[in-house]
Design a protein around this motif. Structure first.
Motif, PDB file in Angstrom:
ATOM      1  N   PHE A  89       4.117  46.157   7.387  1.00  0.00           N
ATOM      2  CA  PHE A  89       3.039  47.260   7.586  1.00  0.00           C
ATOM      3  C   PHE A  89       2.229  47.350   9.048  1.00  0.00           C
ATOM      4  N   SER A  90       1.976  46.204   9.365  1.00  0.00           N
ATOM      5  CA  SER A  90       1.364  46.053  10.866  1.00  0.00           C
ATOM      6  C   SER A  90       2.258  46.488  11.638  1.00  0.00           C
ATOM      7  N   ARG A  91       3.410  46.435  11.847  1.00  0.00           N
ATOM      8  CA  ARG A  91       4.501  46.550  12.746  1.00  0.00           C
ATOM      9  C   ARG A  91       4.621  48.120  12.747  1.00  0.00           C
ATOM     10  N   VAL A  92       4.753  48.683  11.652  1.00  0.00           N
ATOM     11  CA  VAL A  92       4.732  50.179  11.623  1.00  0.00           C
ATOM     12  C   VAL A  92       3.454  50.856  12.322  1.00  0.00           C
ATOM     13  N   ILE A  93       2.540  50.306  11.814  1.00  0.00           N
ATOM     14  CA  ILE A  93       1.164  51.141  12.078  1.00  0.00           C
ATOM     15  C   ILE A  93       0.974  50.652  13.753  1.00  0.00           C
ATOM     16  N   ASP A  94       1.433  49.587  14.209  1.00  0.00           N
ATOM     17  CA  ASP A  94       1.455  49.303  15.509  1.00  0.00           C
ATOM     18  C   ASP A  94       2.487  49.766  16.354  1.00  0.00           C
ATOM     19  N   GLY A  95       3.759  50.373  15.885  1.00  0.00           N
ATOM     20  CA  GLY A  95       4.712  51.155  16.396  1.00  0.00           C
ATOM     21  C   GLY A  95       4.339  52.517  16.686  1.00  0.00           C
ATOM     22  N   THR A  96       3.274  53.166  15.882  1.00  0.00           N
ATOM     23  CA  THR A  96       2.624  54.542  15.958  1.00  0.00           C
ATOM     24  C   THR A  96       2.401  54.765  17.581  1.00  0.00           C
ATOM     25  N   LYS A  97       1.535  53.811  18.103  1.00  0.00           N
ATOM     26  CA  LYS A  97       1.172  54.152  19.678  1.00  0.00           C
ATOM     27  C   LYS A  97       2.279  54.113  20.384  1.00  0.00           C
ATOM     28  N   ILE A  98       3.161  53.270  20.224  1.00  0.00           N
ATOM     29  CA  ILE A  98       4.456  53.309  21.381  1.00  0.00           C
ATOM     30  C   ILE A  98       5.161  54.625  21.114  1.00  0.00           C
ATOM     31  N   SER A  99       5.713  55.246  19.903  1.00  0.00           N
ATOM     32  CA  SER A  99       6.400  56.142  19.674  1.00  0.00           C
ATOM     33  C   SER A  99       5.526  57.405  20.071  1.00  0.00           C
ATOM     34  N   MET A 152      18.941  55.177  31.401  1.00  0.00           N
ATOM     35  CA  MET A 152      18.297  53.895  30.961  1.00  0.00           C
ATOM     36  C   MET A 152      19.305  52.771  31.419  1.00  0.00           C
ATOM     37  N   ALA A 153      20.521  52.975  31.476  1.00  0.00           N
ATOM     38  CA  ALA A 153      21.658  52.182  32.193  1.00  0.00           C
ATOM     39  C   ALA A 153      21.303  52.388  33.451  1.00  0.00           C
ATOM     40  N   ALA A 154      20.949  52.989  34.252  1.00  0.00           N
ATOM     41  CA  ALA A 154      21.061  52.959  35.743  1.00  0.00           C
ATOM     42  C   ALA A 154      19.329  52.481  35.984  1.00  0.00           C
ATOM     43  N   LEU A 155      18.568  52.599  35.362  1.00  0.00           N
ATOM     44  CA  LEU A 155      17.142  52.501  35.454  1.00  0.00           C
ATOM     45  C   LEU A 155      16.615  50.992  35.018  1.00  0.00           C
ATOM     46  N   GLY A 156      17.348  50.507  34.092  1.00  0.00           N
ATOM     47  CA  GLY A 156      16.796  49.612  33.415  1.00  0.00           C
ATOM     48  C   GLY A 156      16.155  49.660  31.981  1.00  0.00           C
ATOM     49  N   ARG A 157      16.007  48.646  31.418  1.00  0.00           N
ATOM     50  CA  ARG A 157      15.187  48.563  30.171  1.00  0.00           C
ATOM     51  C   ARG A 157      13.708  48.817  30.107  1.00  0.00           C
ATOM     52  N   GLY A 158      12.950  49.355  29.411  1.00  0.00           N
ATOM     53  CA  GLY A 158      11.580  49.256  29.385  1.00  0.00           C
ATOM     54  C   GLY A 158      10.885  50.712  28.984  1.00  0.00           C
ATOM     55  N   LEU A 159       9.635  50.441  28.690  1.00  0.00           N
ATOM     56  CA  LEU A 159       8.883  51.943  28.161  1.00  0.00           C
ATOM     57  C   LEU A 159       8.969  52.876  29.328  1.00  0.00           C
ATOM     58  N   ASP A 160       8.221  52.280  30.299  1.00  0.00           N
ATOM     59  CA  ASP A 160       8.390  53.497  31.550  1.00  0.00           C
ATOM     60  C   ASP A 160       9.710  54.006  31.905  1.00  0.00           C
ATOM     61  N   LYS A 161      10.815  53.274  31.713  1.00  0.00           N
ATOM     62  CA  LYS A 161      12.101  53.806  32.054  1.00  0.00           C
ATOM     63  C   LYS A 161      12.637  54.678  30.967  1.00  0.00           C
ATOM     64  N   ALA A 162      12.115  54.629  29.723  1.00  0.00           N
ATOM     65  CA  ALA A 162      12.251  55.520  28.382  1.00  0.00           C
ATOM     66  C   ALA A 162      11.776  56.775  28.562  1.00  0.00           C
ATOM     67  N   VAL A 163      10.465  56.836  29.071  1.00  0.00           N
ATOM     68  CA  VAL A 163       9.492  57.963  29.300  1.00  0.00           C
ATOM     69  C   VAL A 163      10.480  59.002  30.332  1.00  0.00           C
ATOM     70  N   LEU A 164      10.548  58.162  31.443  1.00  0.00           N
ATOM     71  CA  LEU A 164      11.479  58.989  32.471  1.00  0.00           C
ATOM     72  C   LEU A 164      12.902  59.470  32.012  1.00  0.00           C
ATOM     73  N   VAL A 242      11.675  49.873  24.150  1.00  0.00           N
ATOM     74  CA  VAL A 242      10.820  48.840  24.157  1.00  0.00           C
ATOM     75  C   VAL A 242      11.526  47.617  23.775  1.00  0.00           C
ATOM     76  N   GLN A 243      11.194  46.330  24.510  1.00  0.00           N
ATOM     77  CA  GLN A 243      11.848  45.068  24.296  1.00  0.00           C
ATOM     78  C   GLN A 243      11.081  44.433  23.342  1.00  0.00           C
ATOM     79  N   PRO A 244      11.644  43.634  22.491  1.00  0.00           N
ATOM     80  CA  PRO A 244      10.832  42.426  21.662  1.00  0.00           C
ATOM     81  C   PRO A 244       9.989  41.752  22.557  1.00  0.00           C
ATOM     82  N   PRO A 245       8.828  41.029  21.643  1.00  0.00           N
ATOM     83  CA  PRO A 245       8.705  41.160  20.401  1.00  0.00           C
ATOM     84  C   PRO A 245       7.858  42.568  20.032  1.00  0.00           C
TER      85      PRO A 245
END
Length: 299
Positions: A89-99, A152-164, A242-245
């Motif tokens: 439950f905490s992870r689903v709610i926390d994941g809202t801000k990322i998505s 993503m393969a060219a830019l690398g992993r990460g939140l900012d790369k996903a946005v781009l 987004v990478q763990p954790p």
């Protein structure tokens, strides 16, 4: 001049009132709006509390507790716990801000760049239009998720790369909408009057044309957020987002897919979060389209 200003304000107020009445009378759109509002409040609240170091969630979404792994949904853990003992439950709610943040940021990026490119191509035409639209056609010829994975393969992993990556693959949609709208609007008399009065082309585009083509673009952006949320989940599922954790719905699905029979709740709740979010934006987007289109407004 004052009377004209008052008339313009009254006209805008009337249009907003009509739009809200249309959305309010559309129960599906109103339901979508309420869900979106709840998601936004949730995401903003969690983000602010994280920034201030305040623990508002029942459990730390990133804290593993192997002694409580695979606890089924109960009063203590509403959605159960995952293989590492983290509260779902905490992870689903926390994941809202990322998505939501990835979806809004990616759509904002693609909307701004796509609208500008489409408006320039539609207004000037000729070689510039051909160059811009052929480039858009090249991007559209590749499935968006595959192109996002390639970026993503060219830019690398990460939140900012996903946005781009998600933002880039969505640019052609807004460019094509803006181009078609600009080509229709630039033939109007007030545009010709602005040209005769000596206004520069850029002033005409940004002052006279773009404000009059916002409706279809805003509707597409609303629907585009749902697509961006899905793409974010897909990239997370493949391990490219987004990478763990940190909690992200697609990543939660990927890490729980091996327990689909032994602990199905570990997949059920992240999957429901994605489904409800996408459905809410689609419902509201459809209602907003009807509200902004006078020909389809409910009477």
């Amino acid at each position: 001049m004052t009377e004209l200003t008052k008339e313009l304000k009254q006209s805008r107020s009337s249009r907003f009132s009509d739009m809200w009445t249309s959305i309010y009378s559309n129960k599906a759109a109103l339901t979508g709006l309420v869900i979106i509002a709840l998601l936004v409040v949730c995401a903003i609240t969690v983000a602010i509390c994280d920034a201030l170091g305040i623990q508002i969630l029942p459990y730390d979404p990133n804290l593993a507790d192997m002694d409580n792994a695979f606890v089924a949904p109960c009063a203590e853990h509403w959605f159960g716990t995952d293989q590492l003992g983290r509260d779902i439950f905490s992870r689903v709610i926390d994941g809202t801000k990322i998505s939501l943040s990835v979806g809004v940021a990616a759509v904002s990026f693609s909307l701004i760049l796509g609208t500008i490119l489409g408006a320039l191509g539609g207004f000037y035409g000729g070689k510039l239009d051909n160059i811009i639209m052929r480039f858009m056609d090249v991007i559209l010829s590749v499935p968006s998720i595959l192109l996002a994975i390639a970026f993503m393969a060219a830019l690398g992993r990460g939140l900012d790369k996903a946005v781009l990556a998600i933002g880039i693959v969505s640019i052609p949609e807004y460019a094509r909408i803006a181009r078609s709208c600009v080509m229709a609007v630039k033939a109007n008399d007030y545009i010709q009057a602005a040209i005769v009065s000596g206004d520069s082309n850029l002033r005409i585009i940004f002052r006279h044309i773009l404000p009059n083509i916002t409706s279809p673009i805003v509707v597409r952006a609303t629907l585009g957020i749902s697509i961006a949320v899905l793409d974010t989940a897909a990239l997370g599922f493949l391990g490219l987002g987004v990478q763990p954790p940190y909690a992200e719905w697609g990543d939660m699905l990927a890490r729980s897919r091996g327990f689909i029979f032994s602990a199905p709740y570990t997949l059920l709740f992240p999957g429901l979060a994605i489904t409800i979010t996408v459905l809410a934006f689609n419902l509201f987007g459809d209602g907003l389209r009807d509200a902004l289109d006078p020909r389809s407004r409910r009477r």
